[in-house]
Structure formats: structure tokens, C-alpha cells
Design an enzyme around this catalytic site. Sequence first.
Site, mmCIF file in Angstrom:
data_model
loop_
_atom_site.group_PDB
_atom_site.id
_atom_site.type_symbol
_atom_site.label_atom_id
_atom_site.label_comp_id
_atom_site.label_asym_id
_atom_site.label_seq_id
_atom_site.Cartn_x
_atom_site.Cartn_y
_atom_site.Cartn_z
ATOM 1 N N THR A 42 -13.623 6.858 19.446
ATOM 2 C CA THR A 42 -12.933 7.294 20.670
ATOM 3 C C THR A 42 -11.445 7.418 20.397
ATOM 4 O OG1 THR A 42 -14.619 6.222 22.002
ATOM 5 C CG2 THR A 42 -12.524 6.702 23.106
ATOM 6 N N CYS A 67 4.213 -2.721 1.391
ATOM 7 C CA CYS A 67 2.795 -2.883 1.109
ATOM 8 C C CYS A 67 2.551 -3.737 -0.132
ATOM 9 C CB CYS A 67 2.155 -1.518 0.901
ATOM 10 S SG CYS A 67 2.857 -0.290 1.967
ATOM 11 N N GLN A 98 6.250 9.749 4.082
ATOM 12 C CA GLN A 98 7.688 9.455 4.044
ATOM 13 C C GLN A 98 8.544 10.712 4.210
ATOM 14 O OE1 GLN A 98 9.209 6.600 4.178
ATOM 15 N NE2 GLN A 98 7.526 5.184 3.738
ATOM 16 N N GLY A 123 -1.693 6.515 8.056
ATOM 17 C CA GLY A 123 -1.504 7.371 6.890
ATOM 18 C C GLY A 123 -2.507 7.044 5.794
ATOM 19 N N ASN A 140 8.321 6.497 -1.157
ATOM 20 C CA ASN A 140 8.766 5.471 -0.209
ATOM 21 C C ASN A 140 9.839 4.543 -0.764
ATOM 22 O OD1 ASN A 140 6.112 5.311 -1.476
ATOM 23 N ND2 ASN A 140 6.165 3.144 -0.971
ATOM 24 N N GLY A 164 2.328 7.648 12.186
ATOM 25 C CA GLY A 164 3.180 7.500 13.359
ATOM 26 C C GLY A 164 4.272 6.453 13.218
ATOM 27 N N HIS A 165 3.948 5.321 12.580
ATOM 28 C CA HIS A 165 4.915 4.222 12.640
ATOM 29 C C HIS A 165 6.145 4.433 11.766
ATOM 30 C CE1 HIS A 165 4.050 1.645 8.984
ATOM 31 N NE2 HIS A 165 2.969 2.368 8.970
HETATM 32 N N1 PLP Z 1 2.031 6.799 2.096
HETATM 33 C C1 PLP Z 1 3.297 6.392 1.970
HETATM 34 C C2 PLP Z 1 4.198 7.144 1.033
HETATM 35 C C3 PLP Z 1 3.774 5.288 2.682
HETATM 36 O O1 PLP Z 1 5.044 4.894 2.532
HETATM 37 C C4 PLP Z 1 2.886 4.614 3.547
HETATM 38 C C5 PLP Z 1 3.321 3.404 4.290
HETATM 39 O O2 PLP Z 1 4.160 2.647 3.829
HETATM 40 C C6 PLP Z 1 1.575 5.092 3.664
HETATM 41 C C7 PLP Z 1 1.168 6.178 2.925
HETATM 42 C C8 PLP Z 1 0.578 4.417 4.537
HETATM 43 O O3 PLP Z 1 0.796 4.668 5.891
HETATM 44 P P1 PLP Z 1 0.135 3.685 6.962
HETATM 45 O O4 PLP Z 1 0.950 2.443 6.968
HETATM 46 O O5 PLP Z 1 0.196 4.438 8.250
HETATM 47 O O6 PLP Z 1 -1.259 3.448 6.515
#
Ligand code: PLP
Length: 374
Positions: free
Chosen positions: A232, A320, A176, A69, A148, A197-198
Site C-alpha cells: 500500500t 552507513c 546524492q 534509495g 556520497n 527522499g531523506h
Molecule cells: N546511494 C547513495 C549514494 C547514498 O548516499 C545513500 C544513502 O546514504 C543511498 C544510496 C541509500 O539511500 P536510502 O538511505 O534512502 O536507502
Amino acid sequence: MIYLDNNATTKVDTEVLNAMLPYLKEEYGNPSSTYSFGKKVKDEITKARNNVAKLLNANPDNIIFTSCGSESNVTAIMNAVRLNPDKKHIITTSVEHASIIETLGYLAKDGYKITFLEVDDKGRLDLEELKKSITPDTCLISVMMANNEIGNIYPIKEISKIAKENNILFHTDAVQAAGKIKIDVEDLDVDSLSISGHKINVPKGIGVLYMKDKKMFPLIYGHQEKNRRGGTENSAYIIGLGKATEMIINDNYKMAEEEKNLRDYMEEEIKKNIEDVYIYGDLDNRTPNTSSIAFKGVKADELMLVLESFDIYVSTGSACNSELAVPSHVLTACHANLDDYSPIRVSLGKYNTKEEIDEFVRKLINIVGMIRRR
Ligand code: PLP
């Protein structure tokens, strides 16, 4: 263990894993190869792209696979900037994800003016403020679809309309939102949108960028993804994401509804049994799985650690930034009184059960009581 931190990441679905495994083992061909061993992988990637497109009501040609993301967000921002070299102003909110805030911080050092729209105590935006902050120099508005930490859902359609009226590109971070609320890029009329994806039971390392305009500046140059994202293809992960999106489409958000019922039940049980509880966010307009909940006088960090000792996992902010010993920027933006009400974030996922929630609430009642009695 009881895992209640699904906004940080989710468990990989067994069906997703099973869909991926052949492409990690025997079907390891390069999708760009012209012989059948590669072509088969390419066909599966096409199916996955169609599924993702269907989930977003997008044209499959506008779906670009990325690594995460964050990469999707950064690509969208840098594209907007490079498409508009003469415009040096960007509008966003004070509650965005770090991948947006830090990219804009980098641009600010490069001479860009960034407006971070403030939110009210419930984390809501004032669209009049947004309108007022637009200038002839504005090249991009970027507002997340769902937060989030507190789960707030932002009025993307209205914001997109404001952006269009002013001829400004509009990006939304829907990481989210995906799988939790319906996303229709045609109806929302966004220029770009990110998912990851995660957060939807696929392994970490795969993201999606929806780009309305096929002409764009890539972040990584190369011929893949029609020259829009080199490298790739991460075939197995793309195929896993295709499976996960197919499952969400077939389920038609029933799972999200169940998560909402369980989240609401949890909040009710907590409020019935514990005094002085405060729930952050726009309570009637939140993602179905998220609860940012505080207990007067109980520090979230301590609560989280005691819960961890019982093998129960919640967070005290987004994963994060939780290793930084600074208050969450989202809660600060909501003018949170963190001395009295510091929240834990409980985010449910499709594997959580009522039994787990009952056990969690029982433990919470004891722990909060114990801390308050001290
Ligand atoms: N945007 C939001 C609102 C998120 O909560 C997150 C991940 O916590 C991301 C972006 C980033 O996604 P990724 O972990 O796939 O980089």
C-alpha cells in the site's frame, strides 16, 4: 547546533511536513479504494508522481515509489539480472553505496562475476577501463551519479552511451545528485535511476525508482505501482516528496548554487587559516555541498568528537558504514594516505548559514591547532 552532515540525511522542510500532515491525520484513505475518500489520496499521489517526473524529465508512468534509495538500487539490479538469465557479469565502481556493493556481493556468491572499476587518487573513473571490462556476458553497468563521501560527479551520459553501444542495461544511483545537480533521464538515456527522499528534506522511508522499460521484475510483488512495486502506497511520504521536488523545480537550483558558494567560501577560509589541508575528490567536478577535508596529522575521528562536544556535526565517512571501524572504501579506493590525511566530510544543506560556517571554521582553527600542538 550546527548540522553539517546533510549527505547522511536532511532536516524535514516545514512546507513538506505541512503538505504531509493531512494525509497522516484525517486523509488516511487507501489510494486503491474506489470511493472518494481513497480517490482523493490517489489524486495527490498522481500530482506527486508528476512533480518527481518533472524533476527528472521523465514520463510519470516510469516513476515507481519505493521505501528508500537502497530498495530502488536493489530492485534495479535484480531486475537486470532476471531480464538476462544467461549473462553473469556486472560492472560497477569501487566507490558505490553499500546497497549496490552488497547486492553485488550477494550475486557474486551466487556465481556472478563482478568488476569493480578502480578510480584514481581524485576518485575519477577511466572510461577506457570500463570499455575494456565489457564482455559478451555483461548484463548490467551500474555507476553512481554522485558520490556520497567525496561528492564526485560521474560522466553518466558517456557511460550510458557505452552501455547502449554494447546493448547492456545501465543503472545509476542518483541519491546524492537529486536536488544538487540537474537530472534529465531522457538526455542521459539511462535505463534506471534511484533517488531518496531523506536527502532532499523529506522524512526517511521514501524512495523513487525511474524505470525506462515498463516491463520489469518487481522486488515486492503486488498490484500497486502498476504491478512493479507491491505494498500500500506510503501516501503521506509520497505527497511530501512531491512537495520537495516541486520546491526544487521552482527554486531552479538557486539553493544548490548558494550551497556551493558557502562550501567554496568555507574551504577558502579553512585554507587561509590552517596549514597542510588536503581536500579529497575531483574538486572541479563535485556536488555543490560536499567537502571531504583533511588536516595533516589530525585524526578525523578525534576531530569529529571534539566538534560534537561543541554541538557541531560532521562525519568521517558515509553514515552507513561509519559504525564499522574500517577505513572508508571510497577513500581507500582513492589511495588516500589516511595515516596523515584522514578527512572529515562536511556536507551543507539548505538551512546552513554563513554565520554557522564562520563559527565552524573558528572552532576548527582552534581544535586543529590544539591537536597539532599536543
Ligand atoms: N546511494 C547513495 C549514494 C547514498 O548516499 C545513500 C544513502 O546514504 C543511498 C544510496 C541509500 O539511500 P536510502 O538511505 O534512502 O536507502
